[in-house]
Design a protein around this motif. Structure first.
Motif, PDB file in Angstrom:
ATOM      1  N   HIS A   8     -10.581 -13.770  -3.953  1.00 31.44           N
ATOM      2  CA  HIS A   8      -9.600 -12.682  -3.887  1.00 31.44           C
ATOM      3  C   HIS A   8      -9.558 -12.044  -2.502  1.00 31.44           C
ATOM      4  N   TYR A   9     -10.667 -12.177  -1.757  1.00 30.03           N
ATOM      5  CA  TYR A   9     -10.682 -11.610  -0.406  1.00 30.03           C
ATOM      6  C   TYR A   9      -9.578 -12.227   0.454  1.00 30.03           C
ATOM      7  N   MET A  10      -9.306 -13.522   0.253  1.00 25.58           N
ATOM      8  CA  MET A  10      -8.280 -14.189   1.037  1.00 25.58           C
ATOM      9  C   MET A  10      -6.931 -14.188   0.330  1.00 25.58           C
ATOM     10  N   ARG A  11      -6.950 -14.282  -0.986  1.00 24.69           N
ATOM     11  CA  ARG A  11      -5.685 -14.304  -1.720  1.00 24.69           C
ATOM     12  C   ARG A  11      -4.896 -13.000  -1.560  1.00 24.69           C
ATOM     13  N   VAL A  12      -5.605 -11.900  -1.350  1.00 28.11           N
ATOM     14  CA  VAL A  12      -4.935 -10.605  -1.227  1.00 28.11           C
ATOM     15  C   VAL A  12      -4.271 -10.428   0.133  1.00 28.11           C
ATOM     16  N   MET A  13      -4.653 -11.236   1.121  1.00 29.35           N
ATOM     17  CA  MET A  13      -4.188 -11.015   2.487  1.00 29.35           C
ATOM     18  C   MET A  13      -2.664 -11.055   2.655  1.00 29.35           C
ATOM     19  N   PRO A  14      -1.938 -11.976   2.030  1.00 31.87           N
ATOM     20  CA  PRO A  14      -0.473 -11.938   2.190  1.00 31.87           C
ATOM     21  C   PRO A  14       0.131 -10.617   1.732  1.00 31.87           C
ATOM     22  N   PHE A  15      -0.399 -10.050   0.638  1.00 33.83           N
ATOM     23  CA  PHE A  15       0.055  -8.743   0.167  1.00 33.83           C
ATOM     24  C   PHE A  15      -0.229  -7.677   1.221  1.00 33.83           C
ATOM     25  N   LEU A  16      -1.450  -7.708   1.733  1.00 30.69           N
ATOM     26  CA  LEU A  16      -1.873  -6.650   2.655  1.00 30.69           C
ATOM     27  C   LEU A  16      -1.178  -6.746   4.007  1.00 30.69           C
ATOM     28  N   LEU A  17      -0.927  -7.945   4.476  1.00 31.12           N
ATOM     29  CA  LEU A  17      -0.248  -8.090   5.768  1.00 31.12           C
ATOM     30  C   LEU A  17       1.191  -7.585   5.691  1.00 31.12           C
ATOM     31  N   GLU A  18       1.814  -7.773   4.544  1.00 33.35           N
ATOM     32  CA  GLU A  18       3.155  -7.217   4.353  1.00 33.35           C
ATOM     33  C   GLU A  18       3.089  -5.688   4.361  1.00 33.35           C
ATOM     34  N   GLY A  19       2.082  -5.153   3.677  1.00 36.71           N
ATOM     35  CA  GLY A  19       1.905  -3.709   3.663  1.00 36.71           C
ATOM     36  C   GLY A  19       1.550  -3.154   5.029  1.00 36.71           C
ATOM     37  N   LEU A  20       0.752  -3.912   5.793  1.00 35.27           N
ATOM     38  CA  LEU A  20       0.363  -3.483   7.133  1.00 35.27           C
ATOM     39  C   LEU A  20       1.576  -3.359   8.049  1.00 35.27           C
ATOM     40  N   MET A  21       2.539  -4.245   7.871  1.00 41.02           N
ATOM     41  CA  MET A  21       3.757  -4.187   8.675  1.00 41.02           C
ATOM     42  C   MET A  21       4.476  -2.849   8.459  1.00 41.02           C
ATOM     43  N   TYR A  22       4.589  -2.427   7.212  1.00 41.39           N
ATOM     44  CA  TYR A  22       5.250  -1.151   6.919  1.00 41.39           C
ATOM     45  C   TYR A  22       4.405   0.032   7.385  1.00 41.39           C
ATOM     46  N   THR A  23       3.097  -0.093   7.276  1.00 45.25           N
ATOM     47  CA  THR A  23       2.213   0.974   7.754  1.00 45.25           C
ATOM     48  C   THR A  23       2.404   1.216   9.240  1.00 45.25           C
ATOM     49  N   LEU A  24       2.427   0.139  10.021  1.00 41.99           N
ATOM     50  CA  LEU A  24       2.597   0.265  11.466  1.00 41.99           C
ATOM     51  C   LEU A  24       4.008   0.727  11.827  1.00 41.99           C
ATOM     52  N   ALA A 187     -10.318  -5.156  -8.019  1.00 38.53           N
ATOM     53  CA  ALA A 187     -10.210  -3.915  -7.235  1.00 38.53           C
ATOM     54  C   ALA A 187     -11.176  -3.895  -6.066  1.00 38.53           C
ATOM     55  N   PHE A 188     -12.405  -4.337  -6.274  1.00 35.61           N
ATOM     56  CA  PHE A 188     -13.403  -4.292  -5.202  1.00 35.61           C
ATOM     57  C   PHE A 188     -12.964  -5.120  -4.002  1.00 35.61           C
ATOM     58  N   GLU A 189     -12.563  -6.355  -4.268  1.00 32.45           N
ATOM     59  CA  GLU A 189     -12.168  -7.243  -3.178  1.00 32.45           C
ATOM     60  C   GLU A 189     -10.925  -6.725  -2.460  1.00 32.45           C
ATOM     61  N   ALA A 190      -9.922  -6.276  -3.225  1.00 34.46           N
ATOM     62  CA  ALA A 190      -8.674  -5.814  -2.628  1.00 34.46           C
ATOM     63  C   ALA A 190      -8.895  -4.577  -1.765  1.00 34.46           C
ATOM     64  N   LEU A 191      -9.643  -3.610  -2.292  1.00 30.80           N
ATOM     65  CA  LEU A 191      -9.851  -2.363  -1.552  1.00 30.80           C
ATOM     66  C   LEU A 191     -10.791  -2.561  -0.364  1.00 30.80           C
ATOM     67  N   THR A 192     -11.704  -3.517  -0.476  1.00 30.61           N
ATOM     68  CA  THR A 192     -12.560  -3.844   0.670  1.00 30.61           C
ATOM     69  C   THR A 192     -11.709  -4.344   1.829  1.00 30.61           C
ATOM     70  N   MET A 193     -10.768  -5.214   1.529  1.00 35.55           N
ATOM     71  CA  MET A 193      -9.903  -5.757   2.573  1.00 35.55           C
ATOM     72  C   MET A 193      -8.940  -4.700   3.116  1.00 35.55           C
ATOM     73  N   VAL A 194      -8.496  -3.795   2.250  1.00 36.07           N
ATOM     74  CA  VAL A 194      -7.649  -2.685   2.706  1.00 36.07           C
ATOM     75  C   VAL A 194      -8.398  -1.859   3.757  1.00 36.07           C
ATOM     76  N   CYS A 195      -9.636  -1.504   3.446  1.00 35.86           N
ATOM     77  CA  CYS A 195     -10.440  -0.706   4.377  1.00 35.86           C
ATOM     78  C   CYS A 195     -10.703  -1.451   5.675  1.00 35.86           C
ATOM     79  N   LEU A 196     -10.974  -2.744   5.576  1.00 33.96           N
ATOM     80  CA  LEU A 196     -11.253  -3.531   6.781  1.00 33.96           C
ATOM     81  C   LEU A 196     -10.022  -3.617   7.684  1.00 33.96           C
TER      82      LEU A 196
END
Length: 218
Positions: A8-24, A187-196
């Motif tokens: 899940h640490y890697m599977r979540v990355m496409p979701f998070l990178l899309e979110g990171l774009m909007y954050t920036l 949740a643990f894996e997803a939120l860990t990657m969010v924080c990182l």
């Protein structure tokens, strides 16, 4: 390695990178307009006009005295009742960052300009510069150097504040992490990657700003 890529640490990355774009996007555009507002109201706080000073003071105190979460809810849900039309989620988020950061930047600007020795202004006037020219060519360049450290800190604060926009379903970094673990229960894996990912932005930004400070001898 293949086993890690399937976690899940890697599977979540496409979701998070899309979110990171909007954050920036929200942080960058919001702070751009926030700096403009901050410069205007910061200089207004130095005005000898009681009306101009009063308006600027009300803006600064109201925005600094209320939480940004309440401000985004007011902009997204409250203002449409008065304006008669809805505000897009991204637009509302950018406005919230701009007006909130603008209030803090106004105090940064006011403090930086006020810290410049009054003799600098007198020197400018003595060589025939107008008050505006003195501010533009003498006071502002010196004051801006002193603004760099607190402006950098404001960038980090505003970046983290975007996580609150998940309450109106803005697809920023935190919200996308929530969406992922809502589907997978990881949740643990997803939120860990969010924080990182937040740290991947804020730590290099802090290091770079310290180097800029040393280079400019702030």
């Amino acid at each position: 390695m293949d086993a890690f890529m399937e976690t899940h640490y890697m599977r979540v990355m496409p979701f998070l990178l899309e979110g990171l774009m909007y954050t920036l996007l929200i942080t960058g555009v919001g702070l751009f307009f926030g700096f403009i507002l901050g410069a205007i109201f910061g200089l207004a706080r130095l005005s000898k006009s009681k009306i101009i000073y009063g308006i600027a003071t009300v803006y600064v105190e109201v925005l600094r005295g209320t939480p940004i979460l309440a401000q985004i809810l007011f902009i997204y849900f409250g203002l449409p009742d008065v304006l008669g039309f809805n505000i897009d989620k991204i637009t509302a988020s950018i406005i919230a960052i701009a007006v909130n950061a603008g209030a803090y930047i106004a105090e940064i600007v006011r403090g930086a300009v006020y810290s410049i020795d009054k003799g600098q202004s007198e020197a400018g006037r003595s060589i025939g510069l107008t008050r505006g020219q003195t501010m533009r060519y003498i006071i502002w360049p010196q004051a801006f150097k002193r603004m760099i450290p607190p402006l950098g800190n404001q960038f980090v604060i505003s970046l983290k504040d975007t996580s609150l926009f998940s309450v109106i379903a803005v697809g920023e970094l935190t919200y996308m992490g929530q969406q992922y673990y809502g589907l997978t229960f990881a949740a643990f894996e997803a939120l860990t990657m969010v924080c990182l990912l937040y740290l991947a932005i804020t730590v290099p930004a802090s290091i770079y700003l310290r180097r800029v400070e040393r280079r400019l001898d702030v």
